[in-house]
Design a protein around this motif. Structure first.
Motif, PDB file in Angstrom:
ATOM      1  N   UNK A   1       8.662  26.713  10.937  1.00  0.00           N
ATOM      2  CA  UNK A   1       7.997  25.553  10.051  1.00  0.00           C
ATOM      3  C   UNK A   1       9.153  25.245   8.905  1.00  0.00           C
ATOM      4  N   UNK A   2       9.876  26.222   8.450  1.00  0.00           N
ATOM      5  CA  UNK A   2      10.793  25.919   7.468  1.00  0.00           C
ATOM      6  C   UNK A   2      12.102  25.152   7.965  1.00  0.00           C
ATOM      7  N   UNK A   3      12.206  24.953   9.236  1.00  0.00           N
ATOM      8  CA  UNK A   3      13.068  24.258   9.798  1.00  0.00           C
ATOM      9  C   UNK A   3      12.763  22.368   9.947  1.00  0.00           C
ATOM     10  N   UNK A   4      11.669  22.158   9.315  1.00  0.00           N
ATOM     11  CA  UNK A   4      11.571  20.981   9.245  1.00  0.00           C
ATOM     12  C   UNK A   4      12.294  20.052   8.062  1.00  0.00           C
ATOM     13  N   UNK A   5      12.438  18.854   8.533  1.00  0.00           N
ATOM     14  CA  UNK A   5      13.194  17.934   7.330  1.00  0.00           C
ATOM     15  C   UNK A   5      12.198  17.709   6.295  1.00  0.00           C
TER      16      UNK A   5
ATOM     17  N   UNK B   1       9.296  21.123   5.044  1.00  0.00           N
ATOM     18  CA  UNK B   1       9.892  22.395   5.456  1.00  0.00           C
ATOM     19  C   UNK B   1      10.194  23.094   4.180  1.00  0.00           C
ATOM     20  N   UNK B   2      10.565  22.724   2.895  1.00  0.00           N
ATOM     21  CA  UNK B   2      10.760  23.554   1.790  1.00  0.00           C
ATOM     22  C   UNK B   2       9.430  24.133   1.533  1.00  0.00           C
ATOM     23  N   UNK B   3       8.298  23.503   1.614  1.00  0.00           N
ATOM     24  CA  UNK B   3       7.155  24.027   1.299  1.00  0.00           C
ATOM     25  C   UNK B   3       6.689  25.283   2.036  1.00  0.00           C
ATOM     26  N   UNK B   4       6.924  25.095   3.630  1.00  0.00           N
ATOM     27  CA  UNK B   4       6.694  26.070   4.499  1.00  0.00           C
ATOM     28  C   UNK B   4       7.459  27.190   4.295  1.00  0.00           C
TER      29      UNK B   4
ATOM     30  N   UNK C   1      15.016  24.777  -3.629  1.00  0.00           N
ATOM     31  CA  UNK C   1      15.438  25.048  -2.180  1.00  0.00           C
ATOM     32  C   UNK C   1      16.680  24.226  -1.611  1.00  0.00           C
ATOM     33  N   UNK C   2      17.222  24.736  -0.654  1.00  0.00           N
ATOM     34  CA  UNK C   2      18.439  23.916  -0.085  1.00  0.00           C
ATOM     35  C   UNK C   2      18.178  24.211   1.174  1.00  0.00           C
ATOM     36  N   UNK C   3      18.828  23.206   2.117  1.00  0.00           N
ATOM     37  CA  UNK C   3      18.829  23.429   3.585  1.00  0.00           C
ATOM     38  C   UNK C   3      20.214  24.114   3.920  1.00  0.00           C
ATOM     39  N   UNK C   4      20.214  25.380   4.638  1.00  0.00           N
ATOM     40  CA  UNK C   4      21.267  25.807   5.289  1.00  0.00           C
ATOM     41  C   UNK C   4      21.440  24.967   6.650  1.00  0.00           C
ATOM     42  N   UNK C   5      22.219  25.458   7.714  1.00  0.00           N
ATOM     43  CA  UNK C   5      22.232  24.892   9.004  1.00  0.00           C
ATOM     44  C   UNK C   5      20.825  24.717   9.715  1.00  0.00           C
ATOM     45  N   UNK C   6      19.884  25.712   9.458  1.00  0.00           N
ATOM     46  CA  UNK C   6      18.680  25.700  10.265  1.00  0.00           C
ATOM     47  C   UNK C   6      17.467  25.519   9.394  1.00  0.00           C
ATOM     48  N   UNK C   7      17.224  26.206   8.145  1.00  0.00           N
ATOM     49  CA  UNK C   7      16.131  26.090   7.378  1.00  0.00           C
ATOM     50  C   UNK C   7      16.257  25.903   6.019  1.00  0.00           C
TER      51      UNK C   7
ATOM     52  N   UNK D   1      12.584  20.609  -5.118  1.00  0.00           N
ATOM     53  CA  UNK D   1      12.138  21.319  -6.337  1.00  0.00           C
ATOM     54  C   UNK D   1      10.623  21.468  -6.315  1.00  0.00           C
ATOM     55  N   UNK D   2      10.276  22.708  -6.464  1.00  0.00           N
ATOM     56  CA  UNK D   2       8.803  22.907  -6.482  1.00  0.00           C
ATOM     57  C   UNK D   2       8.391  23.820  -7.558  1.00  0.00           C
ATOM     58  N   UNK D   3       7.683  23.098  -8.594  1.00  0.00           N
ATOM     59  CA  UNK D   3       7.245  23.657  -9.759  1.00  0.00           C
ATOM     60  C   UNK D   3       6.042  24.679  -9.271  1.00  0.00           C
ATOM     61  N   UNK D   4       5.940  25.837 -10.346  1.00  0.00           N
ATOM     62  CA  UNK D   4       4.840  26.827 -10.226  1.00  0.00           C
ATOM     63  C   UNK D   4       3.621  26.174 -10.046  1.00  0.00           C
ATOM     64  N   UNK D   5       3.217  24.921 -10.657  1.00  0.00           N
ATOM     65  CA  UNK D   5       1.997  24.156 -10.654  1.00  0.00           C
ATOM     66  C   UNK D   5       1.669  23.693  -9.383  1.00  0.00           C
TER      67      UNK D   5
END
Length: 168
Positions: free
Chosen positions: A51-55, A59-62, A157-163, A133-137
């Motif tokens: 799921x982290x591979x989603x755009x 994906x970042x949340x996952x 979070x940043x994307x690498x080639x896959x996730x 950018x995902x805050x604690x809230x």
């Protein structure tokens, strides 16, 4: 009346004969072997994509949700969601060795914090250029409790080639 010593063996013989008949036995030594029908060939299923591979922010949340839940369990497999040589990787509690850092986390957390992390759901955040950018809230949990100081004020979070990977 038959002698009592002859009645018991006769009853046992009769019981064995009835059981053999009930099981389909006819008293012959010829036994049939049951052969199950061949099972249908299993079709190989494609592995479910991470799921982290989603755009996008999903994906970042996952990635963050999977990391936090795995971190609560001490599962070093979630290290794939940490960007190597990033500030997050080098900082506490990872300390430059994600495997050891993640395995030690459960021992550093209070039981209520571990419980909250095991049930955490990431619901918010925003994209800012190439970063999420995902805050604690934006974190929700169904059991336990934790405060911002349990983790940090925000995750980048940043994307690498896959996730998506946690950078800061």
């Amino acid at each position: 009346m038959a002698h009592p010593s002859l009645v018991r063996p006769a009853c046992v013989s009769l019981a064995v004969a009835l059981l053999a008949a009930a099981c389909g036995g006819d008293g012959s030594d010829k036994a049939e072997v049951y052969t199950p029908p061949p099972s249908p060939k299993a079709t190989p299923t494609a592995a479910a994509p991470d799921p982290a591979a989603r755009e996008g922010i999903e994906g970042a949340r996952a990635a963050l949700q999977t990391f936090l839940r795995g971190q609560a369990a001490g599962d070093a497999a979630v290290c794939r969601y940490v960007a190597p040589d990033s500030p997050f990787f080098k900082g506490p509690p990872i300390g430059g060795d994600c495997t050891i850092g993640v395995r030690n986390i459960p021992h550093l957390l209070r039981p209520q914090e571990r419980q909250a992390l095991r049930t955490v759901v990431v619901t918010g955040g925003r994209l800012k250029g190439e970063e999420a950018v995902i805050p604690f809230s934006a974190l929700r949990w169904t059991a336990g409790s934790m405060e911002e100081s349990t983790l940090q004020p925000r995750f980048t979070l940043r994307r690498d080639d896959e996730n998506w990977q946690i950078y800061r």
